[in-house]
Design an enzyme around this catalytic site. Structure first.
Site, PDB file in Angstrom:
ATOM      1  CG  ASP A  83      14.339   7.469  -0.321  1.00 16.81           C
ATOM      2  OD1 ASP A  83      13.765   8.095   0.589  1.00 16.81           O
ATOM      3  OD2 ASP A  83      15.577   7.437  -0.439  1.00 16.81           O
ATOM      4  CG  ASP A  94      15.181  10.855   3.590  1.00 17.35           C
ATOM      5  OD1 ASP A  94      14.566  10.094   2.815  1.00 17.35           O
ATOM      6  OD2 ASP A  94      16.351  11.257   3.374  1.00 17.35           O
ATOM      7  CG  HIS A 156      21.208  12.709   4.329  1.00 15.34           C
ATOM      8  ND1 HIS A 156      20.085  13.411   4.647  1.00 15.34           N
ATOM      9  CD2 HIS A 156      20.779  11.574   3.714  1.00 15.34           C
ATOM     10  CE1 HIS A 156      19.021  12.740   4.218  1.00 15.34           C
ATOM     11  NE2 HIS A 156      19.404  11.613   3.656  1.00 15.34           N
ATOM     12  CG  HIS A 164      21.344  15.225   1.128  1.00 15.25           C
ATOM     13  ND1 HIS A 164      20.487  15.184   0.059  1.00 15.25           N
ATOM     14  CD2 HIS A 164      21.516  13.947   1.511  1.00 15.25           C
ATOM     15  CE1 HIS A 164      20.167  13.917  -0.187  1.00 15.25           C
ATOM     16  NE2 HIS A 164      20.772  13.140   0.675  1.00 15.25           N
ATOM     17  CD  GLU A 188      19.814   7.729   2.248  1.00 17.93           C
ATOM     18  OE1 GLU A 188      19.170   7.173   1.348  1.00 17.93           O
ATOM     19  OE2 GLU A 188      19.857   8.965   2.395  1.00 17.93           O
ATOM     20  CD  GLU A 280      16.662   7.727   3.913  1.00 19.66           C
ATOM     21  OE1 GLU A 280      16.077   7.486   2.843  1.00 19.66           O
ATOM     22  OE2 GLU A 280      17.322   8.763   4.129  1.00 19.66           O
TER      23      GLU A 280
HETATM   24 MN    MN Z   1      15.487   8.879   1.424  1.00 24.57          MN
HETATM   25 MN    MN Z   2      18.054  10.214   2.753  1.00 22.76          MN
END
Ligand code: MN
Ligand code: MN
Length: 296
Positions: A83, A94, A156, A164, A188, A280
């Site tokens: 990630d 992200d 998010h 976030h 995600e 994601e």
């Molecule tokens: Mn992530």
């Molecule tokens: Mn994330």
């Protein structure tokens, strides 16, 4: 969203894509996680960006939030989630993917399920869906393939220097009929063969400055100065502190945590200790439609 912000998001997304391609090219079974973490971090900085958070390298039943320290001997095995967060002027891309490092590819279908759920949820964005519709689509895509979504992890909103922010985007059919405003969002989905919930486990070795104040330790003060200058309130790793400040870093970080200066993130572990996959992407919802910044 003004033009500069839009461009920064697109640039962060484009760099994140390059880092994902690079990560896929270098990660092999039994590579030390710390080597993967160092190489990914270096790649992000070589591309003139900064990590939005330390790359999460989470294995099997650890769904998210693991980053090795420099002493860590853990090797890449099993079902590895990578990630990656990249930011330009605080505007964050992200993105995450899963790798099956088992010899018989035993996690292939589980990985496919979270990928399919992500694609279905992104496709749905053309119809201005409610959070209920997004969550149901993710849940149904995963359960149809015989797996469970992780219901207490979610997508998010993103904001400048905030990983976030605003809404959470559920991975199950919650009864929330809100629609997404214009802005930046990450979706995600996590899929598992287990019960589909996570709890907080041991230390992730990831920290964030939540309450900066004077501290007595010399190294602690240097760490605080360095990371607040470099990342503001975005998370940083004990590993980077160790590389920058040496053997005193571990104790200094603990001291800062005890003084209430730092928040310490826990590993997120699947309750029934079954493997978890993740996919994601980050997209921008604009008046003209969606722009997925972390895909081709
Ligand atoms: Mn992530
Ligand atoms: Mn994330």
């Amino acid at each position: 969203m003004d033009e500069q912000e839009l461009n920064d998001y697109k640039k962060a997304g484009s760099i994140a894509k390059q880092v994902v391609a690079y990560a896929k090219s270098i990660i092999k079974k039994d590579m030390p996680l710390v080597e993967i973490a160092q190489k990914i971090h270096k790649k992000i900085e070589d591309l003139d960006a900064l990590p939005a958070f330390p790359v999460n390298l989470s294995i099997d039943d650890v769904a998210a939030h693991y980053h090795p320290t420099i002493e860590d001997k853990t090797l890449a095995t099993g079902l590895l989630k990578i990630d990656i967060g990249v930011h330009i002027n605080g505007f964050i891309a992200d993105t995450a993917f899963s790798l099956d490092l088992t010899e018989d590819n035993q996690h292939k279908d589980l990985i496919q399920a979270s990928q399919d759920a992500l694609e279905a949820a992104l496709d749905l964005q053309n119809e201005n869906p409610t959070l209920h519709q997004i969550g149901s689509t993710i849940q149904e895509t995963i359960t149809k393939q015989g797996f469970s979504p992780i219901v207490n992890l979610s997508g998010h909103g993103l904001a400048q220097y905030q990983v976030h922010a605003g809404l959470t985007i559920p991975n199950y059919g919650s009864s929330n009929n809100h629609k997404l405003d214009t802005g930046a969002y990450a979706i995600e989905p996590f899929a598992t063969t287990g019960v589909g919930k996570i709890h907080e486990g041991p230390s992730s070795n990831i920290f964030a400055i939540t309450n900066p104040k004077n501290t007595r330790g010399v190294t602690a003060r240097k760490i605080l100065e360095f990371f607040s200058e470099k990342y503001q309130s975005l998370p940083f790793s004990l590993r980077e502190a160790q590389e920058k400040f040496g053997p005193m870093a571990r104790l200094a970080v603990r001291q800062l945590e005890q003084e209430g200066v730092l928040h310490h993130f826990a590993q997120l572990v699947e309750n029934s200790h079954k493997p978890v996959s993740q996919a994601e992407h980050t997209f921008l919802k604009t008046k003209e439609g969606k722009i997925i910044i972390t895909t081709k």
